[in-house]
Write a protein that holds these residues in place. Structure first.
Motif, PDB file in Angstrom:
ATOM      1  N   UNK A 174     -18.367  93.192 -56.296  1.00  0.00           N
ATOM      2  CA  UNK A 174     -18.770  91.787 -56.314  1.00  0.00           C
ATOM      3  C   UNK A 174     -19.341  91.463 -57.684  1.00  0.00           C
ATOM      4  N   UNK A 175     -18.912  90.347 -58.256  1.00  0.00           N
ATOM      5  CA  UNK A 175     -19.349  89.929 -59.580  1.00  0.00           C
ATOM      6  C   UNK A 175     -20.377  88.820 -59.454  1.00  0.00           C
ATOM      7  N   UNK A 176     -21.565  89.030 -60.026  1.00  0.00           N
ATOM      8  CA  UNK A 176     -22.617  88.019 -59.969  1.00  0.00           C
ATOM      9  C   UNK A 176     -22.469  87.030 -61.116  1.00  0.00           C
ATOM     10  N   UNK A 177     -23.188  85.933 -61.006  1.00  0.00           N
ATOM     11  CA  UNK A 177     -23.142  84.896 -62.035  1.00  0.00           C
ATOM     12  C   UNK A 177     -23.664  85.408 -63.371  1.00  0.00           C
ATOM     13  N   UNK A 178     -24.542  86.429 -63.328  1.00  0.00           N
ATOM     14  CA  UNK A 178     -25.093  87.002 -64.561  1.00  0.00           C
ATOM     15  C   UNK A 178     -24.156  88.012 -65.211  1.00  0.00           C
ATOM     16  N   UNK A 179     -23.015  88.300 -64.556  1.00  0.00           N
ATOM     17  CA  UNK A 179     -22.064  89.252 -65.120  1.00  0.00           C
ATOM     18  C   UNK A 179     -22.235  90.670 -64.626  1.00  0.00           C
ATOM     19  N   UNK A 180     -23.114  90.893 -63.657  1.00  0.00           N
ATOM     20  CA  UNK A 180     -23.323  92.213 -63.078  1.00  0.00           C
ATOM     21  C   UNK A 180     -22.293  92.469 -61.988  1.00  0.00           C
ATOM     22  N   UNK A 181     -21.734  93.678 -61.973  1.00  0.00           N
ATOM     23  CA  UNK A 181     -20.779  94.075 -60.942  1.00  0.00           C
ATOM     24  C   UNK A 181     -21.509  94.936 -59.925  1.00  0.00           C
ATOM     25  N   UNK A 182     -21.601  94.447 -58.698  1.00  0.00           N
ATOM     26  CA  UNK A 182     -22.191  95.214 -57.601  1.00  0.00           C
ATOM     27  C   UNK A 182     -21.093  96.014 -56.937  1.00  0.00           C
ATOM     28  N   UNK A 183     -21.389  97.269 -56.612  1.00  0.00           N
ATOM     29  CA  UNK A 183     -20.381  98.151 -56.036  1.00  0.00           C
ATOM     30  C   UNK A 183     -20.842  98.629 -54.670  1.00  0.00           C
ATOM     31  N   UNK A 184     -19.998  98.507 -53.664  1.00  0.00           N
ATOM     32  CA  UNK A 184     -20.281  98.998 -52.321  1.00  0.00           C
ATOM     33  C   UNK A 184     -19.355 100.145 -51.988  1.00  0.00           C
ATOM     34  N   UNK A 185     -19.514 100.852 -50.836  1.00  0.00           N
ATOM     35  CA  UNK A 185     -20.305 100.446 -49.689  1.00  0.00           C
ATOM     36  C   UNK A 185     -21.779 100.259 -50.010  1.00  0.00           C
ATOM     37  N   UNK A 186     -22.379  99.277 -49.312  1.00  0.00           N
ATOM     38  CA  UNK A 186     -23.710  98.836 -49.692  1.00  0.00           C
ATOM     39  C   UNK A 186     -24.804  99.824 -49.317  1.00  0.00           C
ATOM     40  N   UNK A 187     -24.490 100.814 -48.467  1.00  0.00           N
ATOM     41  CA  UNK A 187     -25.528 101.791 -48.164  1.00  0.00           C
ATOM     42  C   UNK A 187     -25.830 102.682 -49.364  1.00  0.00           C
ATOM     43  N   UNK A 188     -24.985 102.603 -50.398  1.00  0.00           N
ATOM     44  CA  UNK A 188     -25.274 103.368 -51.610  1.00  0.00           C
ATOM     45  C   UNK A 188     -26.013 102.511 -52.635  1.00  0.00           C
TER      46      UNK A 188
END
Length: 657
Positions: free
Chosen positions: A314-328
């Motif tokens: 998932x890409x945030x508005x600030x340019x950060x890429x969040x990586x799942x599975x979210x339990x990690x």
């Protein structure tokens, strides 16, 4: 809404949830009363000449030798028994073959009789009375006057009564009046409680069908009927699209993105849904079950899911890429230089050179579910490549590794202006990007090469593209010019950039909200704020069908098989199987699954009532019957009159037609 509008030009017709006519039976004598009897496993009609008819199949009507003078019949909870009632103080218990079992003594005048929901009692009404009748024929009278129709709604625990004063009243427990409806020009002959989520109305011959919203609760489908002086009609309600997954609460955040991960079995099909409130859900496509969900603290611009590696980005508005599975709870910040600016769009590009190896790796991931550790070596394969491609605000397209965000390649794009969208087509080895320079760039992708991304073609648009989709070598783009009221779909060949002309009369009347391609049918599908779904062929012509929705479609995606679409409506996920309503040559291109009927599944008796349109009914119609449609609750009224009278429950005000 429930409507079907047929064009006289025979090119195409708007189509929404609609009444489907199953069959018509002519009658020698006007129908006085009609019901469905579980004991007889048939519909029973009583006629003005006291004859009785049974309807047990779509082509089978039986006239009995028995004559019954009753005004009506009511089912009881005694197995195989009915009650025949009226006219006047007549109430008799009958067996399944309509033979007399017992007659009530000292009955009051009966014009209407209904079974109680949670007891063996019957509720009857007549001139000057409403009373509760036990099967043992004990009665408890309640005064009321001149009743013409009555229906009990068990879900709301209320009794709905129509009378000769041309009003309809809804009574709660202890006879507390809830609401009153007025406005009929003639007496209500029958009424029907049914499930729905919206207010609408429709005409059948000279009869008013009045639908009023009561509540919303899932139910199965069924058949209902109407009758007139000359015949009986059987109907069902067909739903063009259905709720697949409830993602939001009432008035929830709109869906902004639906992404489908569709591969051949044994892989499951997954759906990624992104809401405008940055809520991300991963669903099983077949059942609509939510597998995992996550709500980000920051605004999410877009998201993508890699099925083979079970990784969600998932890409945030600030340019950060969040990586799942979210339990990690992992995330990484791509290594940007100052000049390109933050990432503003993202896509995962999967290249499967060794499909057997990819399947084995995926199965190992399933065996290790629940583990918080992943072997990074599984993400690095000599043959199978999984790349993250991002578009940046400063006019660059970058290719990153999926495991740690390491940049493999960065290349300038769109004349240094913002890259606005990316779409990956690994089956054709190319990538599409759009930018603020008003162009669409086609990139050739070479995952095994050091120079893995090469600009192949630039399509000059001269105006902003809102949505785009590709079908092999054909590109579809949407443009909108609000000042001129033009909302245009353009098709362009990626081989010679020739454009297919469009017909102004076929375009949307409001802003586009989504676009996708259906490769099996060689068509493009668009949705708009005008609440329609439109299907276009390769010549940019509308294909007969325009699906009308009850609400604005917020986004859409192709499911990957059988011409099935997923829509975002009111923040929830809906499923629309459009292939069934397309012309025959298009339907033959797809293999429909066994459960591909778009109408609600009906009770077992419904199978005997599916047929092509029969002869039109006579007039004036009347009668009642139960009908159920998944997820909806209607009050359906039949009354004589020249017009359509829609009402809204909870209000005594008639809505404009």
């Amino acid at each position: 809404c429930l409507q079907i509008v047929i064009s006289r030009r025979k090119r195409w017709h708007p189509l929404g949830h609609y009444l489907h006519h199953l069959h018509y039976f002519s009658t020698d004598s006007p129908v006085r009363f009609m019901m469905y009897s579980e004991a007889a496993a048939a519909f029973i009609s009583l006629h003005s000449d006291n004859t009785v008819c049974l309807y047990k199949g779509v082509d089978h009507k039986q006239t009995l030798m028995t004559e019954l003078p009753f005004l009506g019949l009511t089912a009881t909870k005694i197995p195989g028994c009915l009650v025949g009632w009226g006219p006047g103080p007549v109430c008799k218990l009958l067996d399944s073959e309509l033979r007399l079992v017992k007659a009530a003594a000292d009955a009051l005048d009966i014009h209407v009789c209904k079974p109680a929901e949670h007891s063996w009692d019957l509720v009857t009404a007549g001139v000057g009375n409403v009373y509760i009748l036990l099967i043992t024929f004990l009665k408890n009278a309640v005064p009321y006057s001149n009743i013409t129709a009555m229906e009990y709604c068990d879900q709301l625990d209320c009794l709905i009564i129509a009378n000769q004063k041309l009003s309809i009243k809804v009574w709660g427990p202890d006879w507390a009046l809830r609401v009153t409806f007025k406005g009929h020009d003639g007496n209500v002959k029958a009424q029907l409680v049914h499930i729905s989520a919206s207010t609408t109305s429709f005409n059948v011959t000279d009869c008013i069908f009045l639908l009023v919203v009561l509540f919303s609760v899932p139910r199965c489908g069924d058949i209902f009927f109407s009758f007139s002086n000359t015949g009986v009609d059987f109907w069902t309600i067909r739903t063009v699209y259905n709720l697949h997954c409830k993602l939001s609460e009432d008035k929830g955040a709109p869906l902004r993105q639906i992404q489908v991960s569709n591969f051949s079995p044994p892989y499951p099909t997954r759906l990624l849904c992104l809401s405008s409130d940055s809520h991300i859900s991963l669903l099983a496509a077949e059942t609509g079950a939510i597998l995992t969900s996550f709500k980000a603290n920051d605004r999410i611009l877009c998201a993508d899911y890699c099925l083979h590696e079970e990784i969600l980005l998932a890409l945030t508005e600030a340019g950060t890429v969040l990586q799942g599975p979210w339990n990690r709870a992992e995330c990484y910040h791509p290594q940007y230089q100052t000049a390109p600016g933050p990432a503003c769009c993202l896509v995962i590009y999967s290249c499967l050179a060794d499909k057997q190896r990819a399947l084995e790796d995926w199965r190992r991931l399933q065996e290790g579910r629940g583990s918080s550790h992943r072997n990074n070596r599984e993400l690095s394969d000599a043959k199978n490549k999984f790349l993250v491609i991002i578009g940046q605000n400063g006019g660059c397209v970058s290719v990153l590794t999926i495991d740690n965000g390491k940049i493999l390649l960065r290349t300038p794009a769109h004349m240094g202006l913002k890259v606005t969208a990316l779409q990956a087509y690994p089956e054709n080895s190319y990538l599409l990007s759009t930018g603020r320079d008003l162009t669409v760039v086609v990139w050739s992708v070479y995952p095994d090469s050091e120079r893995c991304l090469i600009q192949h073609l630039t399509v000059v648009c001269n105006q902003p593209q809102v949505y785009l989709a590709a079908l092999r070598s054909q590109l579809a783009m949407t443009f909108q010019e609000p000042n001129s009221g033009s909302y245009i779909l353009k098709l362009s060949s990626l081989l010679n950039q020739e454009e297919a002309d469009y017909l102004p009369g076929e375009r949307h009347s409001d802003h586009f909200t989504g676009l996708c391609a259906i490769p099996e049918l060689n068509v493009f599908v668009s949705v708009s704020l005008d609440k329609t779904v439109r299907i276009w062929n390769e010549e940019n012509r509308l294909i007969r069908l325009e699906v009308e929705l009850e609400d604005v479609p917020q986004c859409l995606a192709y499911s990957g098989h059988a011409g099935e679409l997923f829509l975002g409506v009111r923040g929830d996920l809906y499923r629309l199987r459009c292939a069934q309503f397309l012309p025959k040559d298009y339907r033959e291109r797809v293999k429909q699954p066994a459960d591909s009927h778009l109408h609600s599944e009906a009770s077992p008796t419904a199978e005997h009532w599916r047929a092509d349109l029969g002869a039109p009914a006579g007039s004036p119609p009347g009668g009642w019957g139960r009908v159920n449609v998944e997820g909806r609750a209607f009050l359906l009224l039949f009354a004589p009159g020249p017009g359509v009278l829609p009402w809204k429950v909870g209000s005594r005000q008639k809505l404009s037609s």
